[in-house]
Design a protein around this motif. Structure first.
Motif, PDB file in Angstrom:
ATOM      1  N   ARG A 105      -3.450  -9.487 -12.094  1.00  0.00           N
ATOM      2  CA  ARG A 105      -3.774  -9.049 -10.742  1.00  0.00           C
ATOM      3  C   ARG A 105      -2.629  -8.225 -10.172  1.00  0.00           C
ATOM      4  O   ARG A 105      -2.814  -7.491  -9.217  1.00  0.00           O
ATOM      5  CB  ARG A 105      -4.040 -10.246  -9.824  1.00  0.00           C
ATOM      6  N   SER A 106      -1.472  -8.381 -10.754  1.00  0.00           N
ATOM      7  CA  SER A 106      -0.308  -7.663 -10.250  1.00  0.00           C
ATOM      8  C   SER A 106       0.121  -6.609 -11.269  1.00  0.00           C
ATOM      9  O   SER A 106      -0.260  -6.658 -12.428  1.00  0.00           O
ATOM     10  CB  SER A 106       0.842  -8.640  -9.986  1.00  0.00           C
ATOM     11  N   LYS A 107       0.898  -5.678 -10.792  1.00  0.00           N
ATOM     12  CA  LYS A 107       1.436  -4.629 -11.655  1.00  0.00           C
ATOM     13  C   LYS A 107       2.950  -4.782 -11.708  1.00  0.00           C
ATOM     14  O   LYS A 107       3.595  -5.144 -10.733  1.00  0.00           O
ATOM     15  CB  LYS A 107       1.114  -3.241 -11.088  1.00  0.00           C
ATOM     16  N   SER A 108       3.484  -4.474 -12.871  1.00  0.00           N
ATOM     17  CA  SER A 108       4.930  -4.440 -13.065  1.00  0.00           C
ATOM     18  C   SER A 108       5.336  -2.974 -13.179  1.00  0.00           C
ATOM     19  O   SER A 108       4.612  -2.163 -13.752  1.00  0.00           O
ATOM     20  CB  SER A 108       5.298  -5.195 -14.341  1.00  0.00           C
ATOM     21  N   VAL A 109       6.476  -2.642 -12.619  1.00  0.00           N
ATOM     22  CA  VAL A 109       6.930  -1.256 -12.636  1.00  0.00           C
ATOM     23  C   VAL A 109       8.351  -1.201 -13.191  1.00  0.00           C
ATOM     24  O   VAL A 109       9.171  -2.074 -12.933  1.00  0.00           O
ATOM     25  CB  VAL A 109       6.847  -0.611 -11.228  1.00  0.00           C
ATOM     26  N   SER A 110       8.611  -0.160 -13.996  1.00  0.00           N
ATOM     27  CA  SER A 110       9.958   0.052 -14.528  1.00  0.00           C
ATOM     28  C   SER A 110      10.254   1.549 -14.521  1.00  0.00           C
ATOM     29  O   SER A 110       9.350   2.382 -14.564  1.00  0.00           O
ATOM     30  CB  SER A 110      10.095  -0.529 -15.933  1.00  0.00           C
ATOM     31  N   ILE A 111      11.521   1.869 -14.475  1.00  0.00           N
ATOM     32  CA  ILE A 111      11.954   3.263 -14.482  1.00  0.00           C
ATOM     33  C   ILE A 111      12.030   3.760 -15.925  1.00  0.00           C
ATOM     34  O   ILE A 111      12.366   2.997 -16.837  1.00  0.00           O
ATOM     35  CB  ILE A 111      13.315   3.419 -13.746  1.00  0.00           C
ATOM     36  N   THR A 112      11.689   5.014 -16.128  1.00  0.00           N
ATOM     37  CA  THR A 112      11.763   5.624 -17.463  1.00  0.00           C
ATOM     38  C   THR A 112      13.099   6.336 -17.633  1.00  0.00           C
ATOM     39  O   THR A 112      13.854   6.508 -16.673  1.00  0.00           O
ATOM     40  CB  THR A 112      10.624   6.651 -17.652  1.00  0.00           C
ATOM     41  N   ALA A 113      13.365   6.787 -18.842  1.00  0.00           N
ATOM     42  CA  ALA A 113      14.583   7.570 -19.101  1.00  0.00           C
ATOM     43  C   ALA A 113      14.580   8.842 -18.252  1.00  0.00           C
ATOM     44  O   ALA A 113      15.629   9.245 -17.723  1.00  0.00           O
ATOM     45  CB  ALA A 113      14.694   7.908 -20.584  1.00  0.00           C
ATOM     46  N   ALA A 114      13.411   9.460 -18.094  1.00  0.00           N
ATOM     47  CA  ALA A 114      13.311  10.663 -17.254  1.00  0.00           C
ATOM     48  C   ALA A 114      13.640  10.329 -15.803  1.00  0.00           C
ATOM     49  O   ALA A 114      14.279  11.127 -15.097  1.00  0.00           O
ATOM     50  CB  ALA A 114      11.918  11.272 -17.347  1.00  0.00           C
ATOM     51  N   GLY A 115      13.227   9.150 -15.344  1.00  0.00           N
ATOM     52  CA  GLY A 115      13.545   8.707 -13.990  1.00  0.00           C
ATOM     53  C   GLY A 115      15.032   8.499 -13.792  1.00  0.00           C
ATOM     54  O   GLY A 115      15.607   8.889 -12.769  1.00  0.00           O
ATOM     55  N   VAL A 116      15.668   7.887 -14.783  1.00  0.00           N
ATOM     56  CA  VAL A 116      17.120   7.672 -14.725  1.00  0.00           C
ATOM     57  C   VAL A 116      17.850   9.016 -14.704  1.00  0.00           C
ATOM     58  O   VAL A 116      18.786   9.215 -13.925  1.00  0.00           O
ATOM     59  CB  VAL A 116      17.603   6.801 -15.906  1.00  0.00           C
ATOM     60  N   THR A 169       0.831  -1.208   0.000  1.00  0.00           N
ATOM     61  CA  THR A 169       0.000   0.000   0.000  1.00  0.00           C
ATOM     62  C   THR A 169       0.866   1.259   0.000  1.00  0.00           C
ATOM     63  O   THR A 169       0.645   2.174  -0.795  1.00  0.00           O
ATOM     64  CB  THR A 169      -0.952   0.003   1.216  1.00  0.00           C
ATOM     65  N   SER A 170       1.860   1.292   0.877  1.00  0.00           N
ATOM     66  CA  SER A 170       2.777   2.441   0.913  1.00  0.00           C
ATOM     67  C   SER A 170       3.556   2.556  -0.389  1.00  0.00           C
ATOM     68  O   SER A 170       3.754   3.654  -0.909  1.00  0.00           O
ATOM     69  CB  SER A 170       3.751   2.316   2.086  1.00  0.00           C
ATOM     70  N   MET A 171       3.978   1.408  -0.924  1.00  0.00           N
ATOM     71  CA  MET A 171       4.721   1.419  -2.177  1.00  0.00           C
ATOM     72  C   MET A 171       3.840   1.930  -3.315  1.00  0.00           C
ATOM     73  O   MET A 171       4.290   2.710  -4.152  1.00  0.00           O
ATOM     74  CB  MET A 171       5.260   0.024  -2.503  1.00  0.00           C
ATOM     75  N   SER A 172       2.596   1.519  -3.346  1.00  0.00           N
ATOM     76  CA  SER A 172       1.688   1.978  -4.403  1.00  0.00           C
ATOM     77  C   SER A 172       1.504   3.491  -4.356  1.00  0.00           C
ATOM     78  O   SER A 172       1.464   4.141  -5.402  1.00  0.00           O
ATOM     79  CB  SER A 172       0.332   1.271  -4.278  1.00  0.00           C
ATOM     80  N   ARG A 173       1.398   4.054  -3.154  1.00  0.00           N
ATOM     81  CA  ARG A 173       1.285   5.518  -3.016  1.00  0.00           C
ATOM     82  C   ARG A 173       2.540   6.207  -3.535  1.00  0.00           C
ATOM     83  O   ARG A 173       2.461   7.198  -4.252  1.00  0.00           O
ATOM     84  CB  ARG A 173       1.042   5.903  -1.555  1.00  0.00           C
ATOM     85  N   ALA A 174       3.693   5.694  -3.148  1.00  0.00           N
ATOM     86  CA  ALA A 174       4.959   6.295  -3.598  1.00  0.00           C
ATOM     87  C   ALA A 174       5.095   6.184  -5.115  1.00  0.00           C
ATOM     88  O   ALA A 174       5.538   7.130  -5.778  1.00  0.00           O
ATOM     89  CB  ALA A 174       6.142   5.623  -2.894  1.00  0.00           C
ATOM     90  N   LEU A 175       4.705   5.051  -5.669  1.00  0.00           N
ATOM     91  CA  LEU A 175       4.793   4.861  -7.117  1.00  0.00           C
ATOM     92  C   LEU A 175       3.834   5.768  -7.869  1.00  0.00           C
ATOM     93  O   LEU A 175       4.171   6.273  -8.940  1.00  0.00           O
ATOM     94  CB  LEU A 175       4.525   3.401  -7.480  1.00  0.00           C
ATOM     95  N   ALA A 176       2.651   5.984  -7.321  1.00  0.00           N
ATOM     96  CA  ALA A 176       1.676   6.857  -7.981  1.00  0.00           C
ATOM     97  C   ALA A 176       2.255   8.263  -8.153  1.00  0.00           C
ATOM     98  O   ALA A 176       2.091   8.876  -9.219  1.00  0.00           O
ATOM     99  CB  ALA A 176       0.383   6.906  -7.179  1.00  0.00           C
ATOM    100  N   ALA A 177       2.956   8.740  -7.131  1.00  0.00           N
ATOM    101  CA  ALA A 177       3.531  10.089  -7.199  1.00  0.00           C
ATOM    102  C   ALA A 177       4.604  10.188  -8.276  1.00  0.00           C
ATOM    103  O   ALA A 177       4.641  11.158  -9.044  1.00  0.00           O
ATOM    104  CB  ALA A 177       4.104  10.483  -5.836  1.00  0.00           C
ATOM    105  N   VAL A 178       5.473   9.196  -8.377  1.00  0.00           N
ATOM    106  CA  VAL A 178       6.535   9.263  -9.386  1.00  0.00           C
ATOM    107  C   VAL A 178       6.014   8.914 -10.776  1.00  0.00           C
ATOM    108  O   VAL A 178       6.551   9.391 -11.773  1.00  0.00           O
ATOM    109  CB  VAL A 178       7.783   8.416  -9.000  1.00  0.00           C
ATOM    110  N   ALA A 179       4.944   8.116 -10.844  1.00  0.00           N
ATOM    111  CA  ALA A 179       4.340   7.813 -12.142  1.00  0.00           C
ATOM    112  C   ALA A 179       3.702   9.068 -12.743  1.00  0.00           C
ATOM    113  O   ALA A 179       3.800   9.303 -13.951  1.00  0.00           O
ATOM    114  CB  ALA A 179       3.303   6.699 -12.004  1.00  0.00           C
ATOM    115  N   LEU A 180       3.082   9.888 -11.894  1.00  0.00           N
ATOM    116  CA  LEU A 180       2.479  11.140 -12.373  1.00  0.00           C
ATOM    117  C   LEU A 180       3.527  12.063 -12.987  1.00  0.00           C
ATOM    118  O   LEU A 180       3.220  12.849 -13.877  1.00  0.00           O
ATOM    119  CB  LEU A 180       1.782  11.873 -11.226  1.00  0.00           C
ATOM    120  N   ARG A 181       4.753  11.956 -12.510  1.00  0.00           N
ATOM    121  CA  ARG A 181       5.848  12.778 -13.031  1.00  0.00           C
ATOM    122  C   ARG A 181       6.538  12.127 -14.222  1.00  0.00           C
ATOM    123  O   ARG A 181       7.497  12.675 -14.772  1.00  0.00           O
ATOM    124  CB  ARG A 181       6.881  13.037 -11.922  1.00  0.00           C
ATOM    125  N   GLY A 182       6.096  10.938 -14.611  1.00  0.00           N
ATOM    126  CA  GLY A 182       6.691  10.247 -15.754  1.00  0.00           C
ATOM    127  C   GLY A 182       8.028   9.601 -15.443  1.00  0.00           C
ATOM    128  O   GLY A 182       8.811   9.321 -16.349  1.00  0.00           O
TER     129      GLY A 182
END
Length: 139
Positions: free
Chosen positions: A85-96, A61-74
């Motif tokens: 049922r599960s989600k996969s997450v990866s970092i973008t070039a902007a994140g790197v 739950t905490s991880m999902s909240r943190a991910l939502a914030a960084v996902a909004l920023r791309g």
């Protein structure tokens, strides 16, 4: 206040250290939790949200909240996992790119902790904390 309780001492110190690291990466619009998850994704590659949460010692739950914030920023991309049922997450070039920009700020906070602990103190503390985590949490 000085309670004779290990948990109290660790929680108090954790809050102080978190404040130090948050302050270091704040100029880039990050919190240290976001910096850590971006670092993990860059170093380990794409993974499920639950695997990321487990690796960073937090709940999904905490991880999902943190991910939502960084996902909004791309900075990360969330996609349906293999079983939908599960989600996969990866970092973008902007994140790197942002992570690369944040690392000197993070290193400054690391140096502050190292200076406060003395020449061998940071290594010794890290080893003791890792050992305690393995004993208590089975990591």
């Amino acid at each position: 206040m000085d309670l004779d309780c290990t948990c109290f001492r660790i929680r108090r110190l954790s809050r102080l250290i978190t404040q130090l690291y948050d302050s270091a990466v704040r100029p880039l619009g990050l919190r240290i939790t976001q910096f850590s998850l971006l670092s993990a994704l860059r170093n380990e590659g794409p993974m499920s949200v639950s695997a990321l949460a487990n690796g960073l010692g937090t709940d999904t739950t905490s991880m999902s909240r943190a991910l939502a914030a960084v996902a909004l920023r791309g900075l990360v991309v969330l996609e349906d996992g293999a079983d939908r049922r599960s989600k996969s997450v990866s970092i973008t070039a902007a994140g790197v790119d942002l992570l690369r920009e944040a690392e000197p700020h993070w290193r400054k906070a690391q140096r502050q902790i190292a200076e406060a602990l003395g020449p061998d103190g940071q290594r010794d503390l890290d080893q003791q904390l890792d050992a305690l985590s393995r004993k208590i949490g089975g990591l």
